[in-house]
Design an enzyme around this catalytic site. Structure first.
Site, mmCIF file in Angstrom:
data_model
loop_
_atom_site.group_PDB
_atom_site.id
_atom_site.type_symbol
_atom_site.label_atom_id
_atom_site.label_comp_id
_atom_site.label_asym_id
_atom_site.label_seq_id
_atom_site.Cartn_x
_atom_site.Cartn_y
_atom_site.Cartn_z
ATOM 1 N N HIS A 1 -1.214 3.509 -8.295
ATOM 2 C CA HIS A 1 -0.285 2.812 -9.185
ATOM 3 C C HIS A 1 -0.933 2.519 -10.537
ATOM 4 O O HIS A 1 -0.248 2.494 -11.556
ATOM 5 C CB HIS A 1 0.218 1.524 -8.531
ATOM 6 C CG HIS A 1 1.168 1.776 -7.400
ATOM 7 N ND1 HIS A 1 2.488 2.103 -7.603
ATOM 8 C CD2 HIS A 1 0.982 1.773 -6.063
ATOM 9 C CE1 HIS A 1 3.088 2.276 -6.431
ATOM 10 N NE2 HIS A 1 2.180 2.090 -5.480
ATOM 11 N N ASP B 1 6.749 3.742 -5.721
ATOM 12 C CA ASP B 1 7.266 3.393 -4.400
ATOM 13 C C ASP B 1 8.774 3.302 -4.506
ATOM 14 O O ASP B 1 9.301 2.648 -5.424
ATOM 15 C CB ASP B 1 6.705 2.045 -3.937
ATOM 16 C CG ASP B 1 5.215 2.077 -3.650
ATOM 17 O OD1 ASP B 1 4.681 3.169 -3.384
ATOM 18 O OD2 ASP B 1 4.596 0.998 -3.684
ATOM 19 N N GLU C 1 2.837 6.336 4.557
ATOM 20 C CA GLU C 1 3.705 5.620 3.628
ATOM 21 C C GLU C 1 4.794 6.574 3.132
ATOM 22 O O GLU C 1 4.631 7.230 2.098
ATOM 23 C CB GLU C 1 2.911 5.066 2.438
ATOM 24 C CG GLU C 1 1.940 3.975 2.788
ATOM 25 C CD GLU C 1 1.293 3.332 1.562
ATOM 26 O OE1 GLU C 1 1.581 3.732 0.415
ATOM 27 O OE2 GLU C 1 0.486 2.405 1.775
ATOM 28 N N TRP D 1 7.374 6.050 1.593
ATOM 29 C CA TRP D 1 7.997 5.552 0.363
ATOM 30 C C TRP D 1 7.174 5.831 -0.896
ATOM 31 O O TRP D 1 7.656 5.687 -2.001
ATOM 32 C CB TRP D 1 8.217 4.048 0.467
ATOM 33 C CG TRP D 1 6.924 3.285 0.652
ATOM 34 C CD1 TRP D 1 6.064 2.876 -0.334
ATOM 35 C CD2 TRP D 1 6.329 2.864 1.878
ATOM 36 N NE1 TRP D 1 4.981 2.229 0.208
ATOM 37 C CE2 TRP D 1 5.127 2.203 1.576
ATOM 38 C CE3 TRP D 1 6.710 2.971 3.222
ATOM 39 C CZ2 TRP D 1 4.290 1.654 2.548
ATOM 40 C CZ3 TRP D 1 5.873 2.422 4.182
ATOM 41 C CH2 TRP D 1 4.690 1.782 3.849
ATOM 42 N N HIS D 2 5.914 6.228 -0.743
ATOM 43 C CA HIS D 2 4.990 6.357 -1.870
ATOM 44 C C HIS D 2 4.929 7.803 -2.344
ATOM 45 O O HIS D 2 4.441 8.678 -1.635
ATOM 46 C CB HIS D 2 3.600 5.884 -1.438
ATOM 47 C CG HIS D 2 2.568 5.932 -2.513
ATOM 48 N ND1 HIS D 2 2.161 4.821 -3.209
ATOM 49 C CD2 HIS D 2 1.845 6.963 -3.019
ATOM 50 C CE1 HIS D 2 1.220 5.159 -4.087
ATOM 51 N NE2 HIS D 2 1.021 6.470 -3.987
ATOM 52 N N ALA E 1 -4.398 -1.013 -1.513
ATOM 53 C CA ALA E 1 -5.676 -0.423 -1.940
ATOM 54 C C ALA E 1 -6.523 -1.430 -2.706
ATOM 55 O O ALA E 1 -5.982 -2.273 -3.424
ATOM 56 C CB ALA E 1 -5.406 0.796 -2.815
#
Length: 186
Positions: free
Chosen positions: A94, A101, A150, A152-153, A87
């Site tokens: 984040h 993550d 994603e 994992w996020h 991003a």
């Protein structure tokens, strides 16, 4: 009810350059990062929810591990390359301290779509909302989130909202498009 935990952060709703979340902590979560690395930090409430989530996964024989938590505006600016997976500064969750993550040793702690097919990825998808997290960028919602899939996020949004979004299949963008009276009842 919309608050700091449910705040929409994306290209249309960026965080200020000087935003640093209150109460950033490193509570010793299992992490693929050295001690004192800022990416181990999370907002306190999100950190304790992540600790509960990871502890439960460990009791079930899984090996979830943090890869990236807090990321400052400055660090995001250093990382930004124009890739759809990174991003622009100010638009990364984040920076809020509410995003994490996760990965696992089976895929060498990489952040790839392969994570979704690991036992840890499958477990995370079905259990994250119990701890107040959502899979923020789900498959087939890319046109809404403007971010590729994603698995994992995860993003802390509180248990009530995480449960609602998971049960309805809505993204945070879709939640924010609800009429205010409807959103307040969640």
């Amino acid at each position: 009810m919309k608050n700091m935990y449910t705040r929409l952060i994306n290209r249309e709703h960026p965080l200020p350059e000087d935003y640093i979340p209150p109460n950033l902590v490193d509570i010793g979560l299992p992490f693929d990062a050295l001690p004192h690395d800022p990416k181990r930090l999370l907002e306190e409430r999100a950190a304790y929810a992540a600790l509960e989530l990871i502890a439960r996964s460990r009791r079930e024989g899984l090996n979830l591990c943090g890869v990236s938590g807090y990321r400052s505006y400055k660090r995001q600016k250093e990382l930004y390359t124009g890739s759809p997976y990174v991003a622009p500064p100010g638009t990364s969750e984040h920076q809020s301290g509410l995003a994490l993550d996760l990965s696992c040793p089976q895929i060498h702690m990489e952040l790839t779509e392969d994570f979704a097919d690991t036992p840890e990825g499958i477990w995370l998808k079905s259990h994250a909302s119990l701890y107040g997290f959502i899979l923020r960028y789900p498959r087939e919602k890319e046109s809404i989130t403007q971010v590729p899939y994603e698995p994992w996020h995860i993003r802390y949004v509180t248990r009530p909202l995480a449960s609602y979004l998971t049960l309805t299949g809505m993204t945070l963008e879709e939640y924010y498009s609800l009429p205010p009276a409807e959103a307040e009842n969640i």
